[in-house]
Design an enzyme around this catalytic site. Structure first.
Site, PDB file in Angstrom:
ATOM      1  N   GLY A 112       0.846  -1.193   0.000  1.00  0.00           N
ATOM      2  CA  GLY A 112       0.000   0.000   0.000  1.00  0.00           C
ATOM      3  C   GLY A 112       0.881   1.243   0.000  1.00  0.00           C
ATOM      4  O   GLY A 112       2.104   1.174  -0.096  1.00  0.00           O
ATOM      5  N   PHE A 116       2.778   9.720   3.135  1.00  0.00           N
ATOM      6  CA  PHE A 116       4.090   9.814   3.756  1.00  0.00           C
ATOM      7  C   PHE A 116       5.038   8.711   3.316  1.00  0.00           C
ATOM      8  O   PHE A 116       6.222   8.807   3.544  1.00  0.00           O
ATOM      9  CB  PHE A 116       3.952   9.729   5.279  1.00  0.00           C
ATOM     10  CG  PHE A 116       3.281  10.913   5.887  1.00  0.00           C
ATOM     11  CD1 PHE A 116       3.997  11.765   6.711  1.00  0.00           C
ATOM     12  CD2 PHE A 116       1.962  11.210   5.635  1.00  0.00           C
ATOM     13  CE1 PHE A 116       3.386  12.878   7.267  1.00  0.00           C
ATOM     14  CE2 PHE A 116       1.344  12.308   6.181  1.00  0.00           C
ATOM     15  CZ  PHE A 116       2.062  13.153   7.001  1.00  0.00           C
ATOM     16  N   ASP A 242      -6.492  10.242  14.293  1.00  0.00           N
ATOM     17  CA  ASP A 242      -6.925  10.042  12.904  1.00  0.00           C
ATOM     18  C   ASP A 242      -7.595   8.673  12.731  1.00  0.00           C
ATOM     19  O   ASP A 242      -7.256   7.906  11.832  1.00  0.00           O
ATOM     20  CB  ASP A 242      -5.733  10.201  11.942  1.00  0.00           C
ATOM     21  CG  ASP A 242      -6.181  10.477  10.514  1.00  0.00           C
ATOM     22  OD1 ASP A 242      -7.363  10.834  10.319  1.00  0.00           O
ATOM     23  OD2 ASP A 242      -5.348  10.339   9.599  1.00  0.00           O
TER      24      ASP A 242
HETATM   25  N1  LIG Z   1       1.508  -3.489   8.737  1.00  0.00           N
HETATM   26  C1  LIG Z   1       0.937  -3.433   7.557  1.00  0.00           C
HETATM   27  N2  LIG Z   1       0.588  -4.547   6.902  1.00  0.00           N
HETATM   28  C2  LIG Z   1      -0.013  -4.470   5.679  1.00  0.00           C
HETATM   29  N3  LIG Z   1      -0.275  -3.336   5.040  1.00  0.00           N
HETATM   30  C3  LIG Z   1       0.055  -2.189   5.641  1.00  0.00           C
HETATM   31  C4  LIG Z   1       0.668  -2.171   6.927  1.00  0.00           C
HETATM   32  N4  LIG Z   1       0.875  -0.880   7.275  1.00  0.00           N
HETATM   33  C5  LIG Z   1       0.401  -0.146   6.262  1.00  0.00           C
HETATM   34  N5  LIG Z   1      -0.092  -0.909   5.271  1.00  0.00           N
HETATM   35  C6  LIG Z   1      -0.697  -0.466   4.018  1.00  0.00           C
HETATM   36  O1  LIG Z   1      -0.044   0.705   3.590  1.00  0.00           O
HETATM   37  C7  LIG Z   1      -0.968   1.804   3.530  1.00  0.00           C
HETATM   38  C8  LIG Z   1      -0.261   3.063   3.969  1.00  0.00           C
HETATM   39  O2  LIG Z   1       0.133   2.928   5.329  1.00  0.00           O
HETATM   40  P1  LIG Z   1       0.052   4.154   6.325  1.00  0.00           P
HETATM   41  O3  LIG Z   1      -1.352   4.657   6.356  1.00  0.00           O
HETATM   42  O4  LIG Z   1       0.672   3.745   7.608  1.00  0.00           O
HETATM   43  O5  LIG Z   1       0.997   5.147   5.533  1.00  0.00           O
HETATM   44  P2  LIG Z   1       1.101   6.716   5.517  1.00  0.00           P
HETATM   45  O6  LIG Z   1       2.111   7.064   4.496  1.00  0.00           O
HETATM   46  O7  LIG Z   1       1.356   7.198   6.877  1.00  0.00           O
HETATM   47  O8  LIG Z   1      -0.356   7.068   4.992  1.00  0.00           O
HETATM   48  P3  LIG Z   1      -1.504   8.130   5.270  1.00  0.00           P
HETATM   49  O9  LIG Z   1      -1.536   8.994   4.096  1.00  0.00           O
HETATM   50  O10 LIG Z   1      -2.731   7.261   5.355  1.00  0.00           O
HETATM   51  O11 LIG Z   1      -1.215   8.843   6.527  1.00  0.00           O
HETATM   52  C9  LIG Z   1      -2.130   1.379   4.425  1.00  0.00           C
HETATM   53  O12 LIG Z   1      -3.339   1.985   4.023  1.00  0.00           O
HETATM   54  C10 LIG Z   1      -2.155  -0.114   4.200  1.00  0.00           C
HETATM   55  O13 LIG Z   1      -2.833  -0.414   3.005  1.00  0.00           O
END
Ligand SMILES: Nc1ncnc2c1ncn2[C@@H]1O[C@H](COP(=O)(O)OP(=O)(O)OP(=O)(O)O)[C@@H](O)[C@H]1O
Length: 589
Positions: A112, A116, A242
């Site tokens: 995913g 960030f 969030d």
């Molecule tokens: N531990 C995990 N196992 C499987 N998939 C994961 C895991 N952590 C995150 N993901 C996938 O990756 C995506 C992005 O993760 P996350 O939301 O932590 O990232 P971010 O860059 O902080 O995103 P956001 O824009 O949502 O703040 C999640 O929506 C999920 O689909």
């Protein structure tokens, strides 16, 4: 990590379908999704232009295991991160086969992405297990946020005993396993290593086509979410800020078996494609080679070369979350296909699969616990039931989280889940998470947002949001208006909304019955469950631990005996430091 409000260059993810709110719509204006789409299409246009030139090859020869023919190259870029963010300070151009932390972790597939980071399935060569790796953008602002996130994750990952006598609620929050830095062409990236989870709750909402998830599942999610939040607030002094469907992930039960299944099926597809391509190639090559060998068709060779180039240079990899029995429509088909392919039978002579018999057997064995074939003994039936009936969730993405005594910003929560105190700019605390949790639970039950504000010609999204809240829950308490930094923008001196005059009151239990067709009794029970979490005064909002004891959750599958005796049903979190405001001078948990 964070919502769209805290950092520059942030756009909404285009995955949230716009659904009508139960509340009266004042005027139809352009949708949030439309706005996000236009930014993304701009990114895609840029990507097209870039591709014509051909960006620097990512999957160069040195990339061991990089597979230019993988399924990932054919991703739906509209739903992935933007190419323009692959630049110094931006995303790291990660690829399958890339190694991290001195070779300890090897990337397998992309799970995913967020604003960030990109998140990858990786093989830990030390533990031989699979992990999820979050590779954060390298810009200073993202790096600092990631370092804060690590501190918060370390706090919630420290399992220091249960809250109740028997229950370890920390298991409902994503665990951090490791973290380190990784340097690439776009800079130095913080990398976080987590256990691997499956799809998020939005996938589940979509699987049920926004018509609402069966109450049996919603109760499990709600109870685990509340247990997780109670642990965060009371034990760790951490506020998530969030809570929304995208940030709650479902566990996949047997990660290793499922990884083997999806990898095996992907490999099979790739092999089939290779065979097909070879066959096409030879039929195209023959006439060119024999007839026009000295002036081979420029169009064909360019097409072939560019086709290869585009695949090799694919910068954005398609996300492939691991399927989970509940949210993936094709989970059982995949399994059936897998098991079908595993039957001992001669390989067709034209299709030389690279998968050895041994590997196939190993995959089959590891999947035996997931088998749903004609076996009828009780144990297997129980396993099938467990696989489909029991959900385990974990609260993820602490990228916007903060401490009860240290708020990093007042711009918190994603719009639809934003609490009234935050909208009017008043004090807020742990209880803001409870508001979001109630909005989320409503959405699970109905498939619609509880509040879906929009702007009109004469009012802002905030105006509309406040009006929708009043229509459902009554007047905003005077105290909140007095302390809200933005109250005067929305309310006149008589406490009336400045920009919206006609309000249509529609209490929650009526919305549930009239619009969503819950029976009168069900509507009453659900309303009794949700309303204490939607108390407009954040001080009085029911705390998560008390709500775990609600009668609606008594028969929750897998958790029916779980109660938090020390918490009072409908009790406010007066004893929880930082419950409704940032506090100073108290020791951290
Ligand atoms: N531990 C995990 N196992 C499987 N998939 C994961 C895991 N952590 C995150 N993901 C996938 O990756 C995506 C992005 O993760 P996350 O939301 O932590 O990232 P971010 O860059 O902080 O995103 P956001 O824009 O949502 O703040 C999640 O929506 C999920 O689909």
């Amino acid at each position: 990590m964070g919502s769209s409000i805290n950092y520059p260059g942030f756009v909404s993810k285009p995955n949230q379908t716009v659904t009508p709110s139960p509340i009266f719509h004042r005027e139809n204006v352009k949708s949030k999704q439309g706005a996000a789409r236009s930014k993304l299409s701009l990114a895609l246009q840029i990507q097209k232009t870039d591709n014509d030139e051909g960006p620097e090859p990512l999957h160069k020869d040195g990339a061991e295991g990089a597979d230019s023919d993988s399924d990932y190259s054919s991703c739906d870029e509209k739903n992935e991160e933007s190419l323009i963010d692959y630049k110094p300070g931006g995303y790291h151009p990660a690829f399958r086969g890339e190694t991290y932390n001195n070779g300890r972790y090897v990337l397998v597939r992309k799970l995913g992405w967020g604003h960030f980071s990109t998140v990858w399935l990786a093989k830990d060569t030390v533990s031989h297990a699979h992990v999820a790796m979050k590779v954060v953008r390298s810009d200073k602002v993202y790096t600092e946020a990631a370092l804060d996130e690590i501190k918060l994750l370390q706090r919630v990952s420290t399992r220091d005993g249960s809250l109740g006598a028997f229950y370890d609620a920390s298991k409902h929050i994503l665990s951090l396993l490791d973290n380190f830095n990784h340097t690439g062409p776009n800079g130095k990236h913080v990398v976080m290593v987590f256990e691997v989870l499956g799809e998020n709750l939005l996938a589940l909402i979509k699987k049920y086509e926004h018509r609402g998830i069966p109450a049996m599942y919603v109760k499990q999610i709600a109870k685990q979410l509340l247990l997780g939040l109670d642990y965060m607030h009371r034990k760790c002094g951490v506020i998530h800020t969030d809570i929304k469907p995208e940030n709650v992930l479902m566990e996949v039960r047997d990660v290793e078996a499922i990884v083997k299944m999806v990898e095996f099926l992907d490999k099979q597809k790739r092999d089939q494609r290779k065979v097909h391509r070879r066959a096409t190639k030879s039929s195209v090559d023959t006439p060119i080679a024999t007839n026009v060998s000295s002036r081979s068709s420029p169009s064909v060779s360019r097409e072939r070369a560019s086709g290869r180039k585009v695949r090799r240079h694919t910068l954005i990899t398609g996300s492939q979350p691991l399927p989970s029995p509940l949210s993936s429509t094709n989970f059982f088909e995949m399994k059936a296909q897998m098991m079908g392919q595993s039957l001992p039978r001669p390989m067709p002579s034209t299709s030389k699969s690279n998968t050895s018999g041994g590997e196939e057997e190993q995959v089959t064995n590891s999947l035996s616990s997931l088998e749903i074939s004609s076996c009828t003994d009780d144990r297997v039936e129980e396993e099938i039931r467990t696989e489909t009936d029991v959900i385990q969730i974990r609260i993820a993405d602490l990228g916007n989280a903060c401490w009860f005594d240290e708020h990093y910003t007042n711009s918190i929560q994603t719009r639809e889940y934003r609490s009234p105190e935050v909208i009017v700019g008043s004090e807020w605390g742990c209880s803001a998470d409870i508001w979001s949790a109630a909005c989320l639970i409503f959405e699970l039950l109905t498939g619609d947002f509880l509040f879906e504000p929009d702007e009109g010609h004469s009012y802002s999204k905030d105006d509309d949001h406040i009006a929708q809240i009043i229509e459902l829950l009554g007047d905003i308490p005077v105290q909140l208006l007095k302390t809200g930094r933005h109250s005067r923008t929305f309310f006149n001196s008589r406490g009336q909304l400045r920009n919206i005059s006609k309000l249509k009151f529609w209490p929650l239990k009526d919305v549930l019955h009239e619009k969503y067709k819950f029976s009168v009794e069900e509507a009453q029970t659900i309303s009794d469950f949700l309303l204490p979490m939607l108390r407009l005064n954040p001080k009085e909002r029911a705390d998560a631990g008390g709500m775990v004891n609600h009668p609606w959750l008594n028969d929750t599958v897998g958790l029916n005996g779980v109660k938090l005796d020390e918490r009072e049903l409908y009790g406010g979190g007066a004893d929880i430091p930082g419950w409704y405001r940032e506090v100073a001078g108290q020791p951290r948990h």
